[in-house]
Design a protein around this motif. Structure first.
Motif, PDB file in Angstrom:
ATOM      1  N   GLU A  74       0.842  -1.216   0.000  1.00  0.00           N
ATOM      2  CA  GLU A  74       0.000   0.000   0.000  1.00  0.00           C
ATOM      3  C   GLU A  74       0.869   1.255   0.000  1.00  0.00           C
ATOM      4  O   GLU A  74       0.629   2.202  -0.751  1.00  0.00           O
ATOM      5  CB  GLU A  74      -0.917   0.015   1.227  1.00  0.00           C
ATOM      6  N   LYS A  75       1.901   1.239   0.848  1.00  0.00           N
ATOM      7  CA  LYS A  75       2.762   2.424   0.942  1.00  0.00           C
ATOM      8  C   LYS A  75       3.591   2.613  -0.330  1.00  0.00           C
ATOM      9  O   LYS A  75       3.814   3.743  -0.763  1.00  0.00           O
ATOM     10  CB  LYS A  75       3.676   2.317   2.164  1.00  0.00           C
ATOM     11  N   LEU A  76       4.021   1.482  -0.915  1.00  0.00           N
ATOM     12  CA  LEU A  76       4.766   1.590  -2.184  1.00  0.00           C
ATOM     13  C   LEU A  76       3.884   2.226  -3.259  1.00  0.00           C
ATOM     14  O   LEU A  76       4.329   3.124  -3.986  1.00  0.00           O
ATOM     15  CB  LEU A  76       5.244   0.205  -2.640  1.00  0.00           C
ATOM     16  N   VAL A  77       2.647   1.775  -3.363  1.00  0.00           N
ATOM     17  CA  VAL A  77       1.738   2.304  -4.379  1.00  0.00           C
ATOM     18  C   VAL A  77       1.452   3.789  -4.116  1.00  0.00           C
ATOM     19  O   VAL A  77       1.432   4.602  -5.051  1.00  0.00           O
ATOM     20  CB  VAL A  77       0.444   1.464  -4.468  1.00  0.00           C
ATOM     21  N   ALA A  78       1.280   4.154  -2.865  1.00  0.00           N
ATOM     22  CA  ALA A  78       1.074   5.578  -2.533  1.00  0.00           C
ATOM     23  C   ALA A  78       2.282   6.393  -2.984  1.00  0.00           C
ATOM     24  O   ALA A  78       2.140   7.482  -3.554  1.00  0.00           O
ATOM     25  CB  ALA A  78       0.842   5.739  -1.030  1.00  0.00           C
ATOM     26  N   PHE A  79       3.466   5.839  -2.771  1.00  0.00           N
ATOM     27  CA  PHE A  79       4.679   6.537  -3.205  1.00  0.00           C
ATOM     28  C   PHE A  79       4.747   6.637  -4.739  1.00  0.00           C
ATOM     29  O   PHE A  79       5.140   7.676  -5.292  1.00  0.00           O
ATOM     30  CB  PHE A  79       5.926   5.828  -2.650  1.00  0.00           C
ATOM     31  N   MET A  80       4.344   5.556  -5.418  1.00  0.00           N
ATOM     32  CA  MET A  80       4.364   5.574  -6.893  1.00  0.00           C
ATOM     33  C   MET A  80       3.400   6.630  -7.429  1.00  0.00           C
ATOM     34  O   MET A  80       3.702   7.331  -8.395  1.00  0.00           O
ATOM     35  CB  MET A  80       3.998   4.183  -7.442  1.00  0.00           C
ATOM     36  N   LYS A  81       2.216   6.748  -6.810  1.00  0.00           N
ATOM     37  CA  LYS A  81       1.235   7.766  -7.226  1.00  0.00           C
ATOM     38  C   LYS A  81       1.830   9.158  -7.088  1.00  0.00           C
ATOM     39  O   LYS A  81       1.717   9.996  -7.990  1.00  0.00           O
ATOM     40  CB  LYS A  81      -0.026   7.673  -6.355  1.00  0.00           C
TER      41      LYS A  81
END
Ligand SMILES: *Cc1c(COP(=O)(O)O)cnc(C)c1O
Length: 360
Positions: A346-353
């Motif tokens: 979840e945190k990785l995806v938030a960072f990618m966004k």
């Protein structure tokens, strides 16, 4: 103390609960007054550890009694040679499907010992899909057919096994071991290096149907002879004791979470978060055809090498480490094995966004 989210393809993350338990037992394992690192592999205490590990694995994977469970060394790579040495001794022929570097290395080893044949390959598109095969594609005389179940580097997986007819099927399951239920009865042998999903490096687990044992060539080194290992309950020589102990702790952890059905649910949930984002992003995209996507290894790219490098660097500074893709694919790869918590993805995806917004 601050721990990172480690997306390495292997060696990879271990469950924090397991590391804590191992730390608490480091100096005195269950009143023995010793660390597992120090004890004799012939001691009663260690005998219980290896037997418990095997029993847990049999329970979790539903392994039938006519299969042997072996704890071996030499990495998955040593099995590339051990497999032809042990089994390529009938017709001397074997069929291989080439879905990436690991399958290809296994094939190249087999070529040293007999007539290894490539049945299908996905090399034409950088191994971004699983080639389709039919039963007629396999040589009915082959001593075995070989696949790599989950392709760690390229991020593909077999959702459906090839139909090999009566030809015994052997699979390298290094990077999907214990990630979801697996019907062992479909295989003559499955095996995997532990350092992806099961334990630290140094251990290979092989699960072999009994009727396959004893076919080895005379020149087979004793240490690579599966029959010798089976007859000695994996204690022909000193096994990697500490790694087997950590393996036992990981198996207990999986059991405590509800077993392999639950692992599958968790892993599907994690992978969906990442794939859904990749499918909606204008900057990032997955490199694998959707129907063959792995739950464990997710390669992705942007259209620019510069942007890839910037992303990897900034991600690392935020505590998302080892996201660099394999050199043959480029870009990024997130390995999200059992031990990667959902928050990590979840945190990785938030960072990618956020990265996509900032660099659009
Ligand atoms: C990592 C890996 C290997 C190689 O494992 P070693 O233990 O380093 O020999 C082989 N096959 C697959 C699928 C892997 O992921």
């Amino acid at each position: 103390m601050s721990r990172v989210y480690n997306f390495s393809a292997g060696p990879s993350m271990l469950p924090e609960e397991v590391l804590k338990k191992a730390a608490s037992e480091m100096l005195d394992y269950e009143g023995s007054g010793q660390s597992v690192m120090e004890m004799s592999h012939r001691s009663k205490v260690f005998d219980k550890i290896i037997k418990d590990a095997e029993a847990l694995l049999r329970e979790l994977m539903n392994i039938p009694d006519n299969y042997k469970v072996l704890f071996l060394q030499g990495g998955a790579s040593a099995q590339f040679s051990a497999i032809p040495l042990n089994f390529m001794n009938g017709s001397g022929k074997a069929d291989y499907i080439i879905t990436g570097q690991w399958a290809n290395k296994a094939y190249q080893e087999a070529c040293k010992y007999g007539e290894a044949r490539i049945v299908a390959s996905s090399k034409d598109k950088t191994f971004s899909y699983i080639p389709k095969t039919k039963r007629e594609d396999f040589d009915p005389e082959a001593d075995y057919a070989y696949i790599c179940m989950n392709n760690t580097i390229y991020g593909t997986v077999y959702h459906e096994l090839p139909d090999t007819g009566d030809v015994p099927l052997i699979a390298d399951i290094s990077s999907c071991f214990l990630s979801e239920p697996l019907d062992v009865t479909k295989f003559a042998m499955v095996y995997g290096g532990a350092q992806k999903n099961v334990a630290p490096a140094g251990l290979v687990i092989a699960i072999i149907r009994e009727d396959m044992l004893g076919k080895q060539r005379d020149i087979t080194p004793t240490m690579m002879n599966y029959k010798v290992q089976a007859d000695n309950d994996s204690l022909y020589n000193t096994p990697p004791c500490y790694t087997i102990y950590i393996c036992k702790l990981v198996l207990e952890w999986i059991k405590s979470l509800g077993g392999l059905e639950k692992m599958k649910e968790r892993n599907e949930k994690k992978a969906k978060i990442l794939y859904d984002f990749l499918d909606s992003s204008k900057m990032f995209r997955g490199t694998v055809v959707p129907e063959d996507r792995s739950l464990m290894n997710v390669p992705f790219v942007t259209d620019s090498d510069e942007l890839n490098a910037k992303f990897i660097k900034e991600a690392e500074a935020q505590g998302f480490v080892n996201l660099k893709g394999h050199r043959t694919v480029g870009g990024m790869r997130a390995s999200i094995y059992n031990a990667m918590p959902i928050e990590g993805v979840e945190k990785l995806v938030a960072f990618m966004k956020k990265f996509e917004e900032e660099n659009a």
